[in-house]
Scaffold this active site. Structure first.
Site, short mmCIF file in Angstrom:
data_model
loop_
_atom_site.label_atom_id
_atom_site.label_comp_id
_atom_site.label_asym_id
_atom_site.label_seq_id
_atom_site.Cartn_x
_atom_site.Cartn_y
_atom_site.Cartn_z
N SER A 48 36.75 51.35 34.35
CA SER A 48 36.65 52.64 35.02
C SER A 48 36.73 53.75 33.99
O SER A 48 37.19 53.53 32.87
CB SER A 48 37.78 52.78 36.05
C1 LIG Z 1 40.39 52.42 32.33
S1 LIG Z 1 39.23 51.52 31.41
C2 LIG Z 1 39.10 52.43 29.89
C3 LIG Z 1 38.50 53.77 30.01
C4 LIG Z 1 37.96 54.27 28.69
N1 LIG Z 1 38.99 54.63 27.75
C5 LIG Z 1 36.99 55.40 28.89
O1 LIG Z 1 37.16 56.47 28.31
O2 LIG Z 1 36.04 55.21 29.64
C6 LIG Z 1 40.16 50.11 30.87
C7 LIG Z 1 39.40 49.23 29.91
O3 LIG Z 1 40.31 48.30 29.35
C8 LIG Z 1 39.57 47.14 29.06
N2 LIG Z 1 40.49 46.03 28.84
C9 LIG Z 1 41.19 45.34 29.77
N3 LIG Z 1 41.89 44.37 29.18
C10 LIG Z 1 41.66 44.46 27.84
C11 LIG Z 1 42.11 43.74 26.72
N4 LIG Z 1 42.93 42.69 26.83
N5 LIG Z 1 41.64 44.11 25.50
C12 LIG Z 1 40.79 45.15 25.36
N6 LIG Z 1 40.33 45.87 26.40
C13 LIG Z 1 40.75 45.53 27.63
C14 LIG Z 1 38.66 46.98 30.25
O4 LIG Z 1 37.53 46.17 29.92
C15 LIG Z 1 38.29 48.43 30.56
O5 LIG Z 1 37.05 48.78 30.00
#
Ligand SMILES: C[S@@+](CC[C@H](N)C(=O)[O-])C[C@H]1O[C@@H](n2cnc3c(N)ncnc32)[C@H](O)[C@@H]1O
Length: 327
Positions: A48
């Site tokens: 998101s």
């Molecule tokens: C809220 S979104 C990030 C929003 C982003 N910073 C932006 O500006 O659009 C959370 C992200 O964390 C990633 N994520 C979840 N678990 C993760 C992990 N273990 N290592 C790296 N990324 C991860 C997800 O794929 C997702 O894209």
């Protein structure tokens, strides 16, 4: 920073937080992109674009200064990485995500605006040793505790800003890599650091829950307390990973599940519970404790980190909560 470049499509959410996978109309799309809203950007709800005001608050708390090197965990759309590049310059920014398709899309979008930070594909639990040491680490997905790798990859005097237990922790590290942190006042409901522990099979667990003959008692506290924003913090400290589900609209049945397989079902003032933990007993006890403590908000809590323990404490009291052993 133009957000529409990073959010070419978003998915509407139903009240039950299920994704609506139909593409939005151009007018609705632009209006949504330039609103202060969280936007789900993948149909499986695995990524998101964070609420812009929350991103701004977290970046302000990160307080990078010229020349700082920064690592972002959770590239997602790339929008936050673009903001970091704008402030620190591409060569000082590393951003990683566990999802290769997101990183590749973010790389193209960032390049459209002339930004070329180091982007990595990998599990953020490991940090990104290739770019260490960092002056600042910012996470936009929520661990249960700060992974030791992040601490190891932070420079003396550096700062980590990360969601923890529905709050945003701001942690500074001293010469001995001991961390002292506080929480920002507002709530922050980020997706968990994947792979998050989940019930093995929620579908069959739900079938069990709705038919089970577990021991039942009267509820002492209405289940709506779960939505009290300030209480959510203590409750997340007590029961990390607790999930709330309503079965069907208008059935009046509320279900809580926990990754360890515990569940509680509340129906017509009665709660049935089973599994390793009695979830609703814990929620009610936590609510009583929070009430006795004067219903403190997140900004009254501190976080102490040393190599052995990560502990949240309520300022001016003896009340403490240990963060879980696994990030
Ligand atoms: C809220 S979104 C990030 C929003 C982003 N910073 C932006 O500006 O659009 C959370 C992200 O964390 C990633 N994520 C979840 N678990 C993760 C992990 N273990 N290592 C790296 N990324 C991860 C997800 O794929 C997702 O894209």
């Amino acid at each position: 920073m133009p957000r529409h470049v990073f959010v070419p499509v978003f998915y509407r959410q139903t009240p039950n937080a299920q994704p609506a996978v139909d593409e939005t109309s151009p007018d609705e799309w632009l209006e949504g992109v330039y609103s202060n809203q969280l936007l789900v950007v993948s149909p499986d709800v695995k990524s998101s674009s964070t609420i812009p005001s929350l991103m701004a608050t977290m970046l302000e708390a990160l307080a990078p200064v010229d020349g700082d090197r920064a690592l972002e965990i959770g590239t997602g759309t790339g929008y936050n990485a673009a903001l970091l590049c704008h402030r620190l310059g591409d060569s000082n920014v590393v951003s990683i995500d566990i999802a290769a398709d997101l990183v590749n899309a973010a790389r193209e979008r960032l390049a459209l605006l002339g930004y070329r930070p180091t982007l990595g594909i990998g599990d953020g639990t490991d940090g990104w040793v290739g770019g260490a040491l960092y002056d600042r680490i910012i996470a936009t997905c929520a661990p249960n505790r700060i992974p030791q790798t992040w601490i190891d990859q932070t420079r003396t005097g550096g700062r980590i800003v990360s969601p923890i237990a529905t709050g945003i922790a701001v942690i500074d590290f001293d010469d001995n890599r001991q961390g002292t942190g506080h929480f920002l006042p507002g709530g922050a409901f980020f997706m968990p650091l994947r792979p998050a522990p989940r019930p093995a099979d929620l579908g069959s667990q739900l079938a069990d829950i709705t038919s089970a003959n577990a021991t039942a008692r009267s509820v002492e506290l209405d289940e709506s307390v779960w939505f009290d924003d300030a209480f959510r913090f203590i409750q997340a400290l007590e029961l990390p990973g607790l999930r709330f589900l309503t079965t069907l609209p208008d059935t009046g049945v509320t279900i809580f599940t926990h990754p360890d397989g515990s569940w509680a079902r509340i129906e017509k003032g009665t709660v049935a519970q089973a599994g390793p933990q009695r979830l609703w007993d814990i929620v009610e006890a936590a609510y009583g404790q929070w009430d006795e403590l004067g219903r403190p908000g997140r900004d009254k809590f501190r976080l102490d980190i040393n190599p052995h323990v990560q502990q949240v404490r309520l300022d001016g009291t003896d009340a403490t909560w240990q963060l879980p052993a696994v990030p």
